[in-house]
Design a protein around this motif. Structure first.
Motif, PDB file in Angstrom:
ATOM      1  N   THR A 291       0.849  -1.186   0.000  1.00 29.44           N
ATOM      2  CA  THR A 291       0.000   0.000   0.000  1.00 29.44           C
ATOM      3  C   THR A 291       0.888   1.240   0.000  1.00 29.44           C
ATOM      4  O   THR A 291       2.094   1.158   0.273  1.00 29.44           O
ATOM      5  N   GLN A 293       0.855   3.683   2.125  1.00 23.18           N
ATOM      6  CA  GLN A 293       1.316   3.938   3.486  1.00 23.18           C
ATOM      7  C   GLN A 293       2.515   3.054   3.836  1.00 23.18           C
ATOM      8  O   GLN A 293       3.472   3.509   4.480  1.00 23.18           O
ATOM      9  N   GLY A 322      -5.802  -0.066  -5.854  1.00 21.77           N
ATOM     10  CA  GLY A 322      -5.347   0.684  -4.690  1.00 21.77           C
ATOM     11  C   GLY A 322      -4.031   0.231  -4.105  1.00 21.77           C
ATOM     12  O   GLY A 322      -3.524   0.859  -3.175  1.00 21.77           O
ATOM     13  N   ASN A 323      -3.427  -0.845  -4.631  1.00 22.32           N
ATOM     14  CA  ASN A 323      -2.133  -1.334  -4.165  1.00 22.32           C
ATOM     15  C   ASN A 323      -1.101  -1.226  -5.287  1.00 22.32           C
ATOM     16  O   ASN A 323      -1.449  -1.249  -6.473  1.00 22.32           O
ATOM     17  N   LEU A 401      -2.774  -8.656  -1.303  1.00 18.82           N
ATOM     18  CA  LEU A 401      -3.480  -7.699  -0.438  1.00 18.82           C
ATOM     19  C   LEU A 401      -4.873  -7.457  -0.982  1.00 18.82           C
ATOM     20  O   LEU A 401      -5.081  -7.434  -2.202  1.00 18.82           O
ATOM     21  N   ASN A 404      -7.619  -1.760  -1.924  1.00 20.96           N
ATOM     22  CA  ASN A 404      -7.485  -0.602  -1.034  1.00 20.96           C
ATOM     23  C   ASN A 404      -8.363   0.527  -1.574  1.00 20.96           C
ATOM     24  O   ASN A 404      -7.913   1.380  -2.349  1.00 20.96           O
ATOM     25  N   GLU A 405      -9.613   0.505  -1.167  1.00 21.56           N
ATOM     26  CA  GLU A 405     -10.560   1.507  -1.658  1.00 21.56           C
ATOM     27  C   GLU A 405     -10.273   2.900  -1.115  1.00 21.56           C
ATOM     28  O   GLU A 405     -10.623   3.907  -1.749  1.00 21.56           O
ATOM     29  N   ASP A 406      -9.637   2.994   0.050  1.00 20.11           N
ATOM     30  CA  ASP A 406      -9.346   4.310   0.638  1.00 20.11           C
ATOM     31  C   ASP A 406      -8.401   5.104  -0.254  1.00 20.11           C
ATOM     32  O   ASP A 406      -8.598   6.306  -0.479  1.00 20.11           O
ATOM     33  N   PHE A 407      -7.350   4.451  -0.768  1.00 20.30           N
ATOM     34  CA  PHE A 407      -6.403   5.167  -1.619  1.00 20.30           C
ATOM     35  C   PHE A 407      -7.065   5.567  -2.931  1.00 20.30           C
ATOM     36  O   PHE A 407      -6.867   6.682  -3.421  1.00 20.30           O
ATOM     37  N   SER A 408      -7.825   4.662  -3.521  1.00 22.19           N
ATOM     38  CA  SER A 408      -8.489   4.977  -4.788  1.00 22.19           C
ATOM     39  C   SER A 408      -9.483   6.115  -4.627  1.00 22.19           C
ATOM     40  O   SER A 408      -9.707   6.896  -5.561  1.00 22.19           O
TER      41      SER A 408
END
Length: 457
Positions: A291, A293, A322-323, A401, A404-408
């Motif tokens: 990710t 982060q 997202g990854n 993994l 990662n919807e938060d990053f997108s």
């Protein structure tokens, strides 16, 4: 703490002697007690292997001592050479009894660059760098000779009885062409090192007693002469920073660390000196899927701005739900071939990019279906999948993994650019799927026609 509370009691000059630097070895006897020494021991034979830095020393035993068991000594001699001695082979014990004990060296320390031999005399310290440190341990080769001779005698008796050996199936294996990475790994293996040590012949040497004139002349070389002192003082007359750099060279330290690490691992000090795009590329290659982060936490410089890292990321990796994963051309370099079946790097990159594209469309993939579409062996497909995905219980593959919807959702601009990148390549991937399906259908029709002709005939 003030200097007055911690005064300098005495200053002792230190001199560097390099006369014996290339030939000085330290011999340790870890299995002997602190009271037992070999200062007065009589050496009957000594030899070395210069390339592998092996030393063998034979110390004489006092067979006339009241503590020596003559019967046991004769039994050991018979066990080593047998009752009927072979004239073509050198006897282990010439006197017919165990009259010596042999010691063979081993390397307890590989990197000896930080060790020196120091002599304190006339309130001066003279230091000489060591060329090697070896541990001398007693060897019991006469037991090995006994076992070898016993097995040979048993085999000779079986052959004399006329027993035929049972036929065994023989499997022929062809040696695979090895690349530079495989060759280095093979040369570090125990079997290879043992073979090289056994093939190097022993070189006979002269042993000088501790009290001899030759030994005293060699000990004098441990002291730095007056002419060498002038040169040493001029060299060491530098500032503290330059002196520290001379003691611990960064280039030499990095080379030593790299030799201890696996071929694909980069030390943190070397990683810090790379450009940011190269740092990200190395981190993505080692960690496979990360990710944003996690990438920020793995970078050596924690003070880097997130915007700068986001601008550099697309130069080294691609975004999959997202990854981030490393680009295919960073794994399969131009002009190289795969390690399993020798597939060209261009074809491996196309197959890996197609698999990454498929992961942007669905959660799970089938390895055999991917092999049919990419026209690659299943072993190569498995190697690609293992670098980015994991095997599920239903034999399907999914990303290491979760999405990662938060990053997108937060980084819309970079997500849109990555989506546009995969959309632009979708037509090529779809054409590849259609062409390989047509090839499979044509192949299936040819097989059915062939079966019909065979049945009619």
């Amino acid at each position: 703490m003030d200097d007055e509370d911690d005064p300098v009691v005495e200053e002792i000059p230190v001199f560097l002697s390099t006369t014996l630097a290339e030939n000085l070895y330290l011999l340790q006897y870890p299995v002997k007690s602190s009271n037992a020494t070999f200062d007065d021991g009589q050496v009957v034979n000594s030899c070395v292997k210069p390339i592998n830095q092996q030393i063998k020393v034979d110390y004489a035993l006092n067979t006339a001592s009241k503590n020596y068991d003559s019967f046991k000594g004769e039994q050991f001699a018979i066990a080593a050479d047998g009752k009927e001695k072979d004239r073509q082979q050198k006897p282990t014990f010439r006197s017919g009894t165990m009259d010596k004990q042999s010691f063979l060296s081993s390397k307890p320390i590989e990197d000896i660059n930080r060790y020196m031999m120091c002599v304190l005399q006339d309130r001066e310290i003279h230091a000489t760098p060591l060329n090697g440190i070896v541990s001398m341990r007693q060897m019991f080769s006469y037991f090995d000779k006994q076992d070898t001779r016993t097995k040979a005698e048993q085999k000779a008796e079986q052959d004399a009885d006329g027993e035929e050996e049972e036929a065994k199936q023989v499997t022929v294996k062809f040696a695979r062409t090895e690349n530079e990475k495989v060759r280095k790994a093979r040369e570090k293996s125990f079997n290879y090192i043992s073979k090289m040590e056994s093939e190097e012949p022993w070189c006979e040497t002269f042993w000088h007693a501790k009290s001899s004139t030759a030994a005293e002349l060699e000990r004098q070389k441990l002291f730095c002469g007056s002419s060498s002192r002038v040169g040493t003082e001029s060299v060491l007359n530098v500032g503290s920073a330059e002196y520290l750099d001379m003691l611990i060279s960064k280039e030499k330290t990095d080379r030593n660390i790299d030799s201890m690490l696996p071929s694909r691992v980069v030390c943190m000090h070397k990683l810090r000196q790379m450009a940011l795009v190269d740092q990200i590329r190395v981190i993505l290659k080692d960690a496979k899927v990360l990710t944003f982060q996690q990438i920020m936490e793995l970078l050596p410089d924690r003070s880097l701005a997130a915007d700068k890292v986001l601008r550099t990321l697309p130069m080294a990796g691609v975004l999959i739900r997202g990854n981030w994963v490393v680009q295919s051309d960073s794994i399969y370099l131009e002009g190289s071939v795969s390690s399993i079946n020798g597939v060209p790097a261009e074809q491996m990159c196309k197959a890996r990019d197609y698999i990454l594209y498929r992961f942007t469309q669905c959660d799970k993939l089938d390895r055999h279906q991917l092999a049919l579409i990419t026209q690659l062996p299943t072993e190569e497909i498995r190697e690609i999948l293992c670098s980015i995905a994991k095997l599920n219980s239903d034999r399907s593959w999914s990303m290491l993994l979760p999405p990662n919807e938060d990053f997108s959702g937060t980084e819309l601009e970079i997500s849109d650019r990555q989506n546009a990148f995969w959309t632009a390549r979708a037509d090529k991937f779809n054409e590849m799927e259609k062409s390989n399906k047509r090839v499979r259908k044509r192949s299936a029709r040819s097989e059915s026609k062939y079966d019909t002709k065979m049945s009619n005939g």
